[in-house]
Design an enzyme around this catalytic site. Structure first.
Site, PDB file in Angstrom:
ATOM      1  CD  GLU A 128      -2.422  -0.971   2.882  1.00  0.00           C
ATOM      2  OE1 GLU A 128      -2.111  -0.065   3.676  1.00  0.00           O
ATOM      3  OE2 GLU A 128      -3.161  -1.911   3.167  1.00  0.00           O
ATOM      4  CE  LYS A 130       5.254   5.326   7.052  1.00  0.00           C
ATOM      5  NZ  LYS A 130       5.102   6.768   7.264  1.00  0.00           N
ATOM      6  CG  ASP A 132       3.790  12.531   5.038  1.00  0.00           C
ATOM      7  OD1 ASP A 132       3.685  12.250   6.242  1.00  0.00           O
ATOM      8  OD2 ASP A 132       4.686  13.249   4.574  1.00  0.00           O
ATOM      9  CE1 TYR A 242      -3.151   2.661   8.527  1.00  0.00           C
ATOM     10  CE2 TYR A 242      -3.560   4.506   7.063  1.00  0.00           C
ATOM     11  CZ  TYR A 242      -3.077   4.010   8.249  1.00  0.00           C
ATOM     12  OH  TYR A 242      -2.515   4.865   9.159  1.00  0.00           O
ATOM     13  CE  LYS A 330      10.102   6.809   6.937  1.00  0.00           C
ATOM     14  NZ  LYS A 330       9.546   8.023   7.486  1.00  0.00           N
ATOM     15  CB  CYS A 423      23.534  37.708  20.552  1.00  0.00           C
ATOM     16  SG  CYS A 423      21.807  37.579  20.069  1.00  0.00           S
ATOM     17  CB  CYS A 426      20.671  41.178  22.639  1.00  0.00           C
ATOM     18  SG  CYS A 426      21.557  39.695  23.135  1.00  0.00           S
ATOM     19  CB  CYS A 439      22.349  34.630  22.586  1.00  0.00           C
ATOM     20  SG  CYS A 439      21.866  36.095  23.527  1.00  0.00           S
ATOM     21  CB  CYS A 445      18.246  37.978  23.777  1.00  0.00           C
ATOM     22  SG  CYS A 445      18.463  37.757  22.006  1.00  0.00           S
TER      23      CYS A 445
HETATM   24  S1  IVH Z   1      -0.212   0.333   8.806  1.00  0.00           S
HETATM   25  C1  IVH Z   1       0.599  -1.407  12.973  1.00  0.00           C
HETATM   26  N1  IVH Z   1      -0.613   1.414   6.471  1.00  0.00           N
HETATM   27  O1  IVH Z   1       2.447   5.479   8.864  1.00  0.00           O
HETATM   28  C2  IVH Z   1       0.518  -1.011  11.564  1.00  0.00           C
HETATM   29  N2  IVH Z   1       0.233   2.788   8.223  1.00  0.00           N
HETATM   30  O2  IVH Z   1       4.539   4.482  11.531  1.00  0.00           O
HETATM   31  C3  IVH Z   1      -0.340   0.137  11.383  1.00  0.00           C
HETATM   32  N3  IVH Z   1       0.550   5.126   7.589  1.00  0.00           N
HETATM   33  O3  IVH Z   1       1.585   6.830  11.664  1.00  0.00           O
HETATM   34  C4  IVH Z   1       0.104   1.032  10.334  1.00  0.00           C
HETATM   35  N4  IVH Z   1      -0.163   4.914   5.525  1.00  0.00           N
HETATM   36  O4  IVH Z   1      -0.488   6.222  10.449  1.00  0.00           O
HETATM   37  C5  IVH Z   1      -0.188   1.612   7.726  1.00  0.00           C
HETATM   38  N5  IVH Z   1      -1.084   2.253   4.373  1.00  0.00           N
HETATM   39  C6  IVH Z   1      -0.661   2.439   5.623  1.00  0.00           C
HETATM   40  C7  IVH Z   1      -0.240   3.710   6.092  1.00  0.00           C
HETATM   41  C8  IVH Z   1       0.214   3.829   7.403  1.00  0.00           C
HETATM   42  C9  IVH Z   1       0.314   5.748   6.431  1.00  0.00           C
HETATM   43  C10 IVH Z   1       1.108   5.793   8.780  1.00  0.00           C
HETATM   44  C11 IVH Z   1       0.551   5.396  10.091  1.00  0.00           C
HETATM   45  C12 IVH Z   1       1.693   5.600  11.057  1.00  0.00           C
HETATM   46  C13 IVH Z   1       2.890   5.595  10.186  1.00  0.00           C
HETATM   47  C14 IVH Z   1       3.738   4.371  10.456  1.00  0.00           C
END
Ligand code: IVH
Length: 691
Positions: A128, A130, A132, A242, A330, A423, A426, A439, A445
């Protein structure tokens, strides 16, 4: 059914039972059209017709307020503002993911999985994006949205139910026509703001002279933490779900089935979910997503790889922080090349001097960057960055942009930049501490004071709208504010004298400041800028102590009783409050009538008292995962490794190094049966033995 609005009788003239029946029918219709519209993108009625039905329901509910239900579509507009967010325990801990950027680590993960599951098993993975955004737990009881909770510290978060209710793609009631509705359902998903919405929203903020958000993720997180749900309602947000954290009244053998069910209940799920069996497939998926990253309208920072099979997940188990059955793979942070126009020094609220590069503006992954931190003297020297150089800059998530390296040295190269000895704000002689230049003029300051003012009014602190960098600068320069308390003495008359202020903006800033005189305790603690105290710690302290005076007077021992507060932190906190000038500044704020909201201190958690930290090792009669969960359910903690802080180790067959370590440290070792007794004594439930 007949369209109820066709028989448009004045609601006030309906009998209570007729009104009740019509309201229920209208809600059912409206839910169905909302699923069709948002879930399936195949509306059966026009927006006008939808609005007519909604209007009819609103009028009935206005005439018969007792008929309003929490899942009524009329409740999306945003409820009354709240004073503070409730701290709410998650149904299951919301763990985070172990992460890597290396394909070789994914190969090692695959090896670990095969070792545990047996070489003869061919594991199936779900892939899937990830996302943000901001992680959220959604809990449905008998199909109705009961609560929504931010991730917080993973075990407890903030109850933001009213805010999530305003997001149109979050079902207020589960759709039940494709798959039966379970009695309890806890889901995990991500609140996101689409990049296009983010840009439009930020442009609006800038046009109104307000501070823009740094990233779509900050913006999403900020939007769901508004005390006034109407503010959240005005933002464009989506929630992609998810994961099933817990379910009663249904069961799943695989994640794939789970995702199918999530979709059937009416949620948006991430796109491009696939399964894979080999590391090569995972790498190909990662590469393809990375290549498409700039074309997506939402931000992702990698892909997630999870075991599909639920029984296989149980066999892998979890550590106290993350599951062993999943990994985040990542992306490299986004990088662009630009030129350094100038290097200057900024003084932060803690007095640290930071060299900053002013850049020829460049767009990095959708966000324009004009400044980047050069961190400190050592970093500057190591990378040999000078004015006029062409450099590579990067932005990772919402982290401050960084200069990674020099790509091309400037022609007729400038001299290396040297940190000043005084600084710049100040004139006080600075001192050097390791790589940092500081500082010492803490209270005299102007730059530090300005930083403290901005921090006090920041979104995570008192959230005073309109109190940004420039305004704080003006207040300090003109001598209007010499300490935080002076903010509460500012008058409209003084403000209109300043450039950029008119009667209206001056009035709204003065009002905004006075509106925050009863802040949530956690926000107040954040705002004071106590060293080591970020949002999560502030929330834990607030919950634990309940009252500001108790935090202010707490001894190091009392502070260390708070989950997650160690010796270093407790020392920094007590030193901060013990400092006379800090104390006077805080007292002045309180004397101006600022009253942080008080609550009952949380009962001293049995966590450290009676339950304690356990480590599970060896082959136990139940999966480690379930043993840990049972322990956490009675307030205990589970750790992955044995240390002096471990209260006991539960050892099964073939226990190895952890058992040896426990014995060498004198940590008590329990059999599973002894552990089960302990659990029962604490009112816990012993998990059923696995077959
Ligand atoms: S699974 C225990 N799937 O990524 C497993 N997490 O540290 C639960 N996140 O803050 C996470 N997309 O909120 C999973 N497709 C995805 C995700 C996802 C984003 C976030 C999650 C967490 C961070 C992982």
């Amino acid at each position: 059914m007949t369209n109820p609005s066709e028989v448009d009788v004045d609601p006030a003239r309906l009998g209570a039972s007729a009104a009740g029946a019509e309201a229920a029918a209208l809600r059912g219709e409206l839910h169905r059209h909302s699923w069709l519209y948002y879930g399936e993108d195949r509306p059966e009625i026009s927006d006008d017709e939808y609005d007519r039905l909604l209007d009819r329901l609103q009028r009935i509910e206005a005439a018969f307020p007792e008929l309003v239900t929490s899942d009524s579509p009329t409740q999306r507009v945003g409820a009354e503002p709240q004073d503070r967010f409730e701290s709410v325990a998650h149904v299951r801990p919301m763990l985070s993911l172990d992460s890597t950027k290396e394909a070789s680590e994914i190969a090692r993960f695959h090896d670990r999985v095969r070792k545990v599951l047996g070489e003869e098993v061919e594991p199936v993975y779900v892939l899937e994006p990830k996302l943000d955004g901001a992680s959220i737990e959604l809990v449905y009881e008998d199909g109705v949205l009961a609560r929504a909770v931010t991730r917080g510290n993973g075990r407890r978060g903030e109850g933001v139910t009213e805010n999530l209710r305003t997001i149109s793609t979050v079902p207020l009631r589960l759709r039940g026509d494709v798959r039966a509705v379970p009695s309890l359902l806890a889901l995990r998903g991500e609140v996101i703001m689409y990049v296009s919405d983010f840009e439009a929203f930020n442009a609006g903020l800038v046009a109104r002279g307000q501070e823009p958000y740094a990233s779509p993720r900050n913006s999403a997180a900020g939007s769901i933490r508004q005390l006034d749900p109407r503010v959240t309602a005005s933002r464009s947000l989506d929630v992609l779900v998810y994961d099933i954290l817990a379910v009663e009244g249904d069961a799943f053998a695989t994640d794939t089935e789970g995702i199918e069910a999530i979709r059937a209940w009416g949620f948006h799920v991430p796109e491009r979910i696939r399964t894979a069996r080999t590391v090569e497939e995972v790498v190909a998926y990662h590469t393809a997503f990375d290549a498409d990253r700039d074309d997506l309208d939402y931000e992702i920072d990698g892909v997630v790889i999870k075991l599909d099979d639920v029984a296989a997940r149980d066999a892998m188990g979890t550590t106290s922080h993350h599951p062993r059955w999943a990994m985040a793979f990542k992306f490299e942070p986004r990088k662009e090349v630009t030129r350094i126009e100038k290097i200057d020094v900024q003084v932060g609220r803690t007095g640290v001097l930071t060299p900053v590069a002013f850049l020829r503006p460049v767009v990095v992954g959708g966000v324009t960057i004009a400044r980047a931190s050069l961190h400190n003297r050592d970093e500057l020297e190591r990378k040999d960055i000078r004015e006029g150089d062409t450099v590579r800059v990067q932005r990772a998530g919402d982290v401050i942009p960084q200069v990674v390296e020099v790509v091309e040295k400037g022609a007729d190269r400038e001299e290396p930049f040297v940190m000043p000895t005084e600084c710049p704000a100040c004139g006080t002689t600075v001192y050097v501490s390791g790589p940092r230049t500081i500082c010492p003029n803490r209270f005299g300051c102007p730059a530090q004071l300005k930083g403290r003012i901005v921090h006090f009014g920041a979104r995570d602190a008192l959230d005073i709208e309109g109190l940004g960098d420039e305004t704080a600068n003006l207040f300090v320069e003109r001598g209007l504010v010499r300490g935080l308390a002076d903010l509460f003495d500012l008058t409209v008359g003084q403000l209109v004298e300043l450039e950029g202020f008119a009667e209206k903006s001056a009035t709204s800033l003065v009002d905004a400041i006075h509106d925050k005189k009863e802040p949530e305790l956690a926000r107040f603690l954040m705002g004071l800028g106590v060293p080591e105290v970020g949002r999560a710690v502030a929330a834990d302290l607030a919950r634990h102590f309940g009252r500001f005076e108790s935090v202010r007077r707490a001894t190091p021992e009392q502070l260390e009783a708070v989950h997650g507060v160690g010796a270093k932190m407790s020392e920094a906190i007590t030193a901060f409050f013990a400092n006379e000038q800090n104390d006077a500044a805080i007292q002045a704020v309180l004397d101006h009538g600022v009253r942080p909201v008080e609550s009952e201190p949380a009962p001293v958690q049995p966590v450290e008292e009676s339950a304690g930290t356990a480590v599970f090792t060896g082959a136990l009669p139940v999966s480690r995962d379930r043993a840990q969960e049972a322990w956490e359910a009675v307030g205990g903690r589970a750790a992955g490794s044995v240390s002096k802080k471990t209260d006991f180790v539960v050892a099964g067959e073939n226990a190895g190094s952890k058992l040896a370590k426990a014995e060498s440290l004198g940590v008590p070792v329990l059999t599973f049966a002894e552990f089960a007794d302990k659990l029962r004594n604490l009112g816990g439930v012993v998990p059923e033995v696995d077959e």
